[in-house]
Design a protein around this motif. Structure first.
Motif: not given
Length: 184
Positions: A25, A28-31, A55, A59-63, A82
């Motif tokens: 991830r 700044e966020g995003g897989d 995205r 979401t920004a927290v997904d890896d 994720s």
């Protein structure tokens, strides 16, 4: 590549090259996943991101942990996990050593959590898929029982006529059926 690597690389051979993916991830966020190439599996060259999520679907927290990248019919599939939202996939195009996601989906069904998805090509040319099925018991209950979670049954991944993902149970599972009963 980079300090945000999630590990668990995926590797495959195509033509004269071996390729490897390390998903992660972005800060700044995003897989996304880093793509590496080698001719001998010892010396690796970093190429670039395999893809970079806009995205639209995640979401920004997904890896992109435990990536698994392979050809499926006339498309390519990136199967991954994720840590926040479970197993997911992209279907798209593989061109010039870059993946272009065209569709996205989740491999989790209501009431369950599927993680660490993996696949393999079997001797019949089928793409078999399974994953780690997590459960709702507390960690204390799992420790007291002496076990936790299980692997899913194998399923076959393929494409339908319109290019969307199809998931079917492996026909070999029929051998586990016995003493069939039906409620009236």
């Amino acid at each position: 590549h980079g300090k945000y690597s999630a590990g668990d690389p995926s590797m495959w051979r195509e033509g004269d090259y071996y390729y490897a993916l390390c998903g992660f991830r972005e800060p700044e966020g995003g897989d996304t996943a880093s793509l590496f190439r080698s001719t001998d599996t010892v010396n690796w060259e970093y190429l670039h991101y395999l893809y970079k999520s806009d995205r639209k679907w995640t979401t920004a927290v997904d890896d992109c942990a435990v990536p698994d990248f392979f050809k499926l019919g006339h498309r390519h599939m990136l199967l991954y996990m994720s840590h926040e939202t479970g197993a997911q996939y992209y279907l798209g195009r593989w061109e010039n050593e870059t993946f272009y996601p065209e569709t996205h989906g989740h491999m989790n069904w209501p009431g369950g959590q599927l993680n660490a998805p993996k696949s393999m090509l079997d001797g019949k040319g089928r793409r078999l898929f399974w994953g780690w099925v997590c459960e709702g018991r507390t960690r204390d209950a799992q420790r007291a029982a002496g076990w936790a979670s299980t692997l899913s049954l194998p399923r076959i991944l393929s494409l339908s006529g319109d290019g969307s993902l199809m998931i079917e149970p492996a026909e070999e599972l029929e051998g586990l059926r016995h003493n069939y009963r039906m409620r009236e």
